[in-house]
Design a protein around this motif. Structure first.
Motif, PDB file in Angstrom:
ATOM      1  N   ILE A   1      36.958 101.315  83.496  1.00 18.61           N
ATOM      2  CA  ILE A   1      35.805 100.421  83.698  1.00 18.61           C
ATOM      3  C   ILE A   1      34.775 101.188  84.499  1.00 18.61           C
ATOM      4  O   ILE A   1      35.126 101.837  85.486  1.00 18.61           O
ATOM      5  CB  ILE A   1      36.216  99.141  84.469  1.00 18.61           C
ATOM      6  CG1 ILE A   1      37.372  98.427  83.742  1.00 18.61           C
ATOM      7  CG2 ILE A   1      35.033  98.200  84.654  1.00 18.61           C
ATOM      8  CD1 ILE A   1      37.876  97.162  84.447  1.00 18.61           C
ATOM      9  N   PHE A   2      33.517 101.151  84.068  1.00 15.73           N
ATOM     10  CA  PHE A   2      32.531 101.866  84.890  1.00 15.73           C
ATOM     11  C   PHE A   2      31.205 101.126  84.992  1.00 15.73           C
ATOM     12  O   PHE A   2      30.856 100.308  84.164  1.00 15.73           O
ATOM     13  CB  PHE A   2      32.327 103.295  84.400  1.00 15.73           C
ATOM     14  CG  PHE A   2      31.518 103.441  83.134  1.00 15.73           C
ATOM     15  CD1 PHE A   2      32.127 103.349  81.899  1.00 15.73           C
ATOM     16  CD2 PHE A   2      30.150 103.671  83.196  1.00 15.73           C
ATOM     17  CE1 PHE A   2      31.388 103.490  80.731  1.00 15.73           C
ATOM     18  CE2 PHE A   2      29.398 103.818  82.033  1.00 15.73           C
ATOM     19  CZ  PHE A   2      30.019 103.727  80.792  1.00 15.73           C
ATOM     20  N   ASP A   3      30.496 101.498  86.054  1.00 19.48           N
ATOM     21  CA  ASP A   3      29.173 100.930  86.344  1.00 19.48           C
ATOM     22  C   ASP A   3      28.359 101.998  87.069  1.00 19.48           C
ATOM     23  O   ASP A   3      28.896 102.991  87.550  1.00 19.48           O
ATOM     24  CB  ASP A   3      29.338  99.686  87.238  1.00 19.48           C
ATOM     25  CG  ASP A   3      28.006  99.021  87.576  1.00 19.48           C
ATOM     26  OD1 ASP A   3      27.066  99.111  86.770  1.00 19.48           O
ATOM     27  OD2 ASP A   3      27.908  98.415  88.661  1.00 19.48           O
ATOM     28  N   SER A   4      27.061 101.766  87.154  1.00 20.75           N
ATOM     29  CA  SER A   4      26.214 102.700  87.912  1.00 20.75           C
ATOM     30  C   SER A   4      26.527 102.638  89.414  1.00 20.75           C
ATOM     31  O   SER A   4      26.202 103.558  90.146  1.00 20.75           O
ATOM     32  CB  SER A   4      24.746 102.370  87.681  1.00 20.75           C
ATOM     33  OG  SER A   4      24.494 101.029  88.035  1.00 20.75           O
ATOM     34  N   GLY A   5      27.145 101.563  89.847  1.00 17.07           N
ATOM     35  CA  GLY A   5      27.432 101.469  91.288  1.00 17.07           C
ATOM     36  C   GLY A   5      28.571 100.531  91.565  1.00 17.07           C
ATOM     37  O   GLY A   5      29.657 100.658  91.000  1.00 17.07           O
ATOM     38  N   ILE A   6      28.304  99.537  92.401  1.00 12.66           N
ATOM     39  CA  ILE A   6      29.372  98.670  92.885  1.00 12.66           C
ATOM     40  C   ILE A   6      29.513  97.383  92.078  1.00 12.66           C
ATOM     41  O   ILE A   6      30.590  96.772  92.040  1.00 12.66           O
ATOM     42  CB  ILE A   6      29.146  98.339  94.378  1.00 12.66           C
ATOM     43  CG1 ILE A   6      30.407  97.737  94.977  1.00 12.66           C
ATOM     44  CG2 ILE A   6      27.941  97.409  94.572  1.00 12.66           C
ATOM     45  CD1 ILE A   6      30.472  97.816  96.458  1.00 12.66           C
ATOM     46  N   GLY A   7      28.435  96.962  91.387  1.00  5.50           N
ATOM     47  CA  GLY A   7      28.427  95.662  90.717  1.00  5.50           C
ATOM     48  C   GLY A   7      29.581  95.459  89.756  1.00  5.50           C
ATOM     49  O   GLY A   7      30.120  94.355  89.627  1.00  5.50           O
ATOM     50  N   GLY A   8      29.991  96.546  89.086  1.00  2.26           N
ATOM     51  CA  GLY A   8      31.061  96.448  88.098  1.00  2.26           C
ATOM     52  C   GLY A   8      32.375  95.949  88.669  1.00  2.26           C
ATOM     53  O   GLY A   8      33.270  95.565  87.906  1.00  2.26           O
TER      54      GLY A   8
ATOM     55  N   ILE B   1      41.308 102.042  85.978  1.00  2.00           N
ATOM     56  CA  ILE B   1      40.566 103.119  86.653  1.00  2.00           C
ATOM     57  C   ILE B   1      39.101 102.702  86.671  1.00  2.00           C
ATOM     58  O   ILE B   1      38.533 102.405  85.620  1.00  2.00           O
ATOM     59  CB  ILE B   1      40.688 104.454  85.899  1.00  2.00           C
ATOM     60  CG1 ILE B   1      42.133 104.949  85.944  1.00  2.00           C
ATOM     61  CG2 ILE B   1      39.741 105.486  86.498  1.00  2.00           C
ATOM     62  CD1 ILE B   1      42.308 106.280  85.247  1.00  2.00           C
ATOM     63  N   TYR B   2      38.494 102.685  87.854  1.00  2.00           N
ATOM     64  CA  TYR B   2      37.082 102.317  87.967  1.00  2.00           C
ATOM     65  C   TYR B   2      36.276 103.532  88.404  1.00  2.00           C
ATOM     66  O   TYR B   2      36.704 104.284  89.291  1.00  2.00           O
ATOM     67  CB  TYR B   2      36.918 101.203  89.010  1.00  2.00           C
ATOM     68  CG  TYR B   2      35.479 100.718  89.157  1.00  2.00           C
ATOM     69  CD1 TYR B   2      34.949  99.801  88.264  1.00  2.00           C
ATOM     70  CD2 TYR B   2      34.663 101.176  90.190  1.00  2.00           C
ATOM     71  CE1 TYR B   2      33.641  99.349  88.385  1.00  2.00           C
ATOM     72  CE2 TYR B   2      33.359 100.737  90.316  1.00  2.00           C
ATOM     73  CZ  TYR B   2      32.853  99.813  89.411  1.00  2.00           C
ATOM     74  OH  TYR B   2      31.559  99.369  89.536  1.00  2.00           O
ATOM     75  N   PHE B   3      35.122 103.701  87.786  1.00  2.26           N
ATOM     76  CA  PHE B   3      34.189 104.720  88.270  1.00  2.26           C
ATOM     77  C   PHE B   3      32.835 104.075  88.555  1.00  2.26           C
ATOM     78  O   PHE B   3      32.257 103.408  87.697  1.00  2.26           O
ATOM     79  CB  PHE B   3      34.018 105.837  87.227  1.00  2.26           C
ATOM     80  CG  PHE B   3      33.070 106.910  87.700  1.00  2.26           C
ATOM     81  CD1 PHE B   3      33.515 107.928  88.530  1.00  2.26           C
ATOM     82  CD2 PHE B   3      31.722 106.862  87.367  1.00  2.26           C
ATOM     83  CE1 PHE B   3      32.631 108.899  89.000  1.00  2.26           C
ATOM     84  CE2 PHE B   3      30.838 107.826  87.840  1.00  2.26           C
ATOM     85  CZ  PHE B   3      31.301 108.846  88.652  1.00  2.26           C
ATOM     86  N   GLY B   4      32.321 104.287  89.776  1.00  2.04           N
ATOM     87  CA  GLY B   4      30.986 103.803  90.166  1.00  2.04           C
ATOM     88  C   GLY B   4      30.110 105.002  90.495  1.00  2.04           C
ATOM     89  O   GLY B   4      30.439 105.786  91.388  1.00  2.04           O
ATOM     90  N   ASP B   5      28.995 105.124  89.784  1.00  4.89           N
ATOM     91  CA  ASP B   5      28.158 106.332  89.923  1.00  4.89           C
ATOM     92  C   ASP B   5      27.177 106.187  91.089  1.00  4.89           C
ATOM     93  O   ASP B   5      25.953 106.269  90.934  1.00  4.89           O
ATOM     94  CB  ASP B   5      27.422 106.583  88.607  1.00  4.89           C
ATOM     95  CG  ASP B   5      26.929 108.022  88.508  1.00  4.89           C
ATOM     96  OD1 ASP B   5      27.158 108.796  89.454  1.00  4.89           O
ATOM     97  OD2 ASP B   5      26.314 108.360  87.480  1.00  4.89           O
TER      98      ASP B   5
END
Lengths: 266, 266
Positions: B9-16, B33-37
């Motif tokens: 799961i990913f998002d540009s930041g924390i919202g995801g 697995i989460y990735f926040g950019d």
């Protein structure tokens, strides 16, 4: 150096226009070039290395336009790249909002206790604390991050009920503190100056607008160098992305319209 | 494909993380697995080309971790890079918040008029309008950008007086509109779900939380492919910058603490 040469002013985005406003008021005959790095805003969450790199690109752009002075209207750049920019600019004087705001606050006869408000990044960097301590190691400093004020300003809510409540909530941190002055440590915050004044009106607290301060310093420095322009007054505005959005917001920050915002890739 | 493999799961930041919360609720046995950019947030002000490039880097990272499914928990990426990510992911199913929210809204028996709220970038892109029109060319759509809600959520002001007034002010746009459902078109907005429900309680308006919707779609898709994990439930969290700030905010978004946020450069 040429008296007719422009003053270069830059910020990561739109906030620096509050500095432009004060410079135009203090120095109406100066030609101004503004650059807002709207493609890469916000700088506050980026590493120092990246911010320095961006700031030097902008410095290069301004020097290619033969500016006679550079004003750093961005607190993040002031905190992390001031020396590098001065080195790159050589003989051209470089002023920055942190030094200007600090100097203005310290010029107040009483300064036992200084308040500072700014973005999370500026407050977290403790850049104002360092700058203030260089003047006076003993002064007490109370600082408070006010992250809602930038989006509030960009939404245009600077003097409605919501703005007053948010300002009230943030400034409550200073209620039991005997601060002598409050530095507006973000170029968006002068838009809340009246709301902040209303909030603090019972107390003798001097509000330090670093835009006003840097404009005053710029005038003194140009006078000292005999570089005041007798007959200019043009304004050119460049951004790295979304010129239309910038143009829409500009009137609020500058107090007047910007006819022609140009987009440029550095 | 392996049932035990994680969902990426990913998002540009924390919202995801609001999406993660719903996926953990709907699929408690799945490894995530989460990735926040966080180094490059916000995506909304960047060009489509840049967003695609970033999204493909993250897709690569997730595929190296052998994910069995990818959930795009970022409205900007959903709008501009969905097809490219599916192409890069090959057989791995890719779901996105815009398709999920739209599908959920259209599943409501009456949908003559749909409301959408989101960031300036999402609303400006008209991505929800396009997605809704693919289902039904005749439905009326009223959308409203609510730029203050992201900073409000990050400040933690989701159910105080200030939040209620801001939500009231934004939702006033829908007062004279007979909307049947309101899509929360930003992954930060589920934090205001109660406040929004209170604001709309007199009216039969269905609030569509795209986090809930994508979690439901993920469960259906994994069941269809016989890929439901019988016994997992781990959660790994990666960000590209400032893991501490992420960790501080995470509890608010996820409803639980994150023990160990790892930083990774793509």
């Amino acid at each position: 150096m040429n008296k007719e040469a422009p003053i270069g002013i830059f910020d990561s985005g739109i906030g620096g226009l509050t500095v432009v406003k004060e410079v135009r008021r203090a120095l109406p005959n100066e030609n101004i070039i503004y650059f807002g790095d709207t493609a890469r805003v916000p700088y506050g969450i980026k590493s120092e290395k990246v911010v320095r790199n961006y700031a030097l690109q902008i410095t290069n752009f301004l020097m290619q336009r033969n500016v006679k002075m550079i004003l750093i209207a961005c607190n993040t750049v002031s905190a992390s790249a001031r020396d590098e920019i001065q080195e790159a600019a050589g003989d051209i004087p470089v002023l920055d909002v942190i030094s200007a705001g600090t100097k203005a606050a310290m010029a107040w006869p009483e300064h036992d206790h200084i308040g500072v408000i700014g973005t999370l990044a500026t407050i977290g960097s403790e850049a104002y604390n360092r700058a203030i301590r260089e003047y006076n190691g003993g002064v007490k400093i109370t600082s408070k991050a006010c992250p809602m004020l930038v989006p509030l300003a960009e939404e245009g809510w600077t003097d409605n009920d919501i703005a007053r409540q948010i300002v009230h909530r943030y400034l409550a941190s200073f209620e039991d503190q005997n601060i002598d002055s409050l530095i507006l440590g973000c170029t968006h915050y002068p838009l809340f100056k009246e709301t902040i004044q209303q909030e603090l009106y019972r107390r003798k607290i001097r509000i330090v607008d670093s835009g006003e301060s840097i404009a005053k310093m710029a005038r003194e420095e140009l006078a000292r160098r005999q570089l005041l322009n007798p007959s200019g007054g043009t304004f050119e505005c460049y951004v790295s992305d979304r010129p239309q959005r910038f143009q829409e917001l500009a009137e609020r920050f500058l107090g007047t319209e910007i006819p022609n915002v140009q987009i440029i890739q550095l």
